[in-house]
Design an enzyme around this catalytic site. Sequence first.
Site, PDB file in Angstrom:
ATOM      1  N   HIS A  49       0.828  -1.201   0.000  1.00 56.01           N
ATOM      2  CA  HIS A  49       0.000   0.000   0.000  1.00 56.01           C
ATOM      3  C   HIS A  49       0.869   1.260   0.000  1.00 56.01           C
ATOM      4  O   HIS A  49       0.554   2.247  -0.677  1.00 56.01           O
ATOM      5  CB  HIS A  49      -0.915  -0.019   1.228  1.00 56.01           C
ATOM      6  CG  HIS A  49      -1.698   1.231   1.431  1.00 56.01           C
ATOM      7  ND1 HIS A  49      -1.356   2.176   2.373  1.00 56.01           N
ATOM      8  CD2 HIS A  49      -2.818   1.705   0.804  1.00 56.01           C
ATOM      9  CE1 HIS A  49      -2.226   3.165   2.321  1.00 56.01           C
ATOM     10  NE2 HIS A  49      -3.111   2.915   1.396  1.00 56.01           N
ATOM     11  N   GLU A  52       2.182   1.860  -3.442  1.00 55.95           N
ATOM     12  CA  GLU A  52       1.089   2.364  -4.276  1.00 55.95           C
ATOM     13  C   GLU A  52       0.950   3.879  -4.116  1.00 55.95           C
ATOM     14  O   GLU A  52       0.706   4.602  -5.085  1.00 55.95           O
ATOM     15  CB  GLU A  52      -0.206   1.647  -3.896  1.00 55.95           C
ATOM     16  CG  GLU A  52      -1.450   2.158  -4.598  1.00 55.95           C
ATOM     17  CD  GLU A  52      -2.592   2.440  -3.628  1.00 55.95           C
ATOM     18  OE1 GLU A  52      -3.110   3.571  -3.643  1.00 55.95           O
ATOM     19  OE2 GLU A  52      -2.957   1.530  -2.871  1.00 55.95           O
ATOM     20  N   HIS A  53       1.107   4.387  -2.897  1.00 53.28           N
ATOM     21  CA  HIS A  53       1.068   5.830  -2.653  1.00 53.28           C
ATOM     22  C   HIS A  53       2.281   6.534  -3.263  1.00 53.28           C
ATOM     23  O   HIS A  53       2.155   7.586  -3.895  1.00 53.28           O
ATOM     24  CB  HIS A  53       1.049   6.107  -1.148  1.00 53.28           C
ATOM     25  CG  HIS A  53      -0.315   6.107  -0.544  1.00 53.28           C
ATOM     26  ND1 HIS A  53      -0.793   7.134   0.243  1.00 53.28           N
ATOM     27  CD2 HIS A  53      -1.313   5.196  -0.596  1.00 53.28           C
ATOM     28  CE1 HIS A  53      -2.021   6.856   0.645  1.00 53.28           C
ATOM     29  NE2 HIS A  53      -2.358   5.673   0.162  1.00 53.28           N
ATOM     30  N   GLU A 129      -4.420   8.072   7.368  1.00 52.64           N
ATOM     31  CA  GLU A 129      -5.329   7.085   6.786  1.00 52.64           C
ATOM     32  C   GLU A 129      -5.667   6.000   7.809  1.00 52.64           C
ATOM     33  O   GLU A 129      -6.821   5.560   7.907  1.00 52.64           O
ATOM     34  CB  GLU A 129      -4.696   6.476   5.532  1.00 52.64           C
ATOM     35  CG  GLU A 129      -5.661   5.677   4.696  1.00 52.64           C
ATOM     36  CD  GLU A 129      -5.064   5.229   3.367  1.00 52.64           C
ATOM     37  OE1 GLU A 129      -5.774   4.544   2.614  1.00 52.64           O
ATOM     38  OE2 GLU A 129      -3.890   5.548   3.081  1.00 52.64           O
TER      39      GLU A 129
END
Length: 416
Positions: A49, A52-53, A129
């Site tokens: 993740h 991905e950012h 997040e």
Amino acid sequence: MQENVQRIVEENGMRMVLERIPHVRSCSIGVWLTRGSRHEPPDKIGISHFLEHMVFKGTSKRNAKEIATAIESVGGSLDAFTGREYTCFHAKVLDEYVELAVDVLSDLINSPTISEENLQREKQVIYEEIRNMEDTPDDLIHQLYSETIWGDNPLGYPLLGTYQTVAALKRDDILEYLHQNYIAPNLVISLAGNIDFNSTIDIIREKFSFLSSRSTAGDDEIPTPPGEPRRAVNRHLNRDCQQTHLCLGTASFSHSDARRYALLLLSNIVGGGMSSRLFQRVREEEALAYVVYSFQQFYLDTGLFGVYVGTEPSKREKTLRVIREEYAKLLEEPVSEQELNHAKNQLKGQLMLGLESTTTRMFRLANFEINREGYQKVDEVLAKINAVTPEDITAVARIILNPENLCSVSLGPNHN
């Protein structure tokens, strides 16, 4: 239904699955890496993740704003998400901008700069997040449910990582993960829209030619097997909130399991809309909840089924009892042909309506490929749905709704 689909496997292992839809003006493109949280080591939970950012922070060709502007300036959209078994970068544009979209998507995984300054800044974004999920109990309960079913197995890992594992990630960790996993054998390009096959394939080959400089030693093995899922666990976590949030269910079937369509139909009967048994009983008759629904997730070698409901804390036990009563009815008495036909029409309608979106069709192409099934035409899927019998529903219910297999997880204030 007429479908025009091509599948190409390159010598380096990269796969392309393309569908030509001449009557639309849009095109949806997905770049899928068959790597997600399930492939992460315990000390680097959240790295899929995080990467991905990071690719959106800038590349050797574009800074962060230029990445966004390139697609949005032509009316398109650009996004990404991380799952348990894959990571996806996708765009939707008018058909005349397919080459631009493929160029931007390939740039993201070719040459992200991943500067130390951006890495430290993005950690703060990830922390927010995580906090956002922790402050959203109807999201958090699903992560707690996965943890409860899978325990320490990677299928139970939090997709976002933890504060500790994210804090520990270094630039070298990110770059190593990129070059070891963002390689041709792990790559699926799916594309649906108004395209010419030959020119589109040439564009993809040109834009992803950089993969020739990376390893081609992809690992096609299923990651850490799920082991024996936990059963008959009842877990409550104290949280100061207005409702108690509940999940009740168990491990289920893989994406390629022949029983998948029976499970999807059972799920619709249980909690798939306003006409479902639980909506009618829990909300309409008992007034125990505003939101109640069933859900399922399919993986390469296993799956997950459950029901979610949010209720007043003092009504937790009654709500669980009502859900278990409805489960018991499905075990005791077969569904009627009328109810099954209703569920079939509902599922087929959802499938057909979704096909009006090029994004949905692009996702569909990729899902079959990633799950190693091979493309299935719409008429084939409709036939499989139609073939399900009441006896099939009962057989699946005896596994999925068996009280000895059910796990319940709740999040909310302690009450008595």
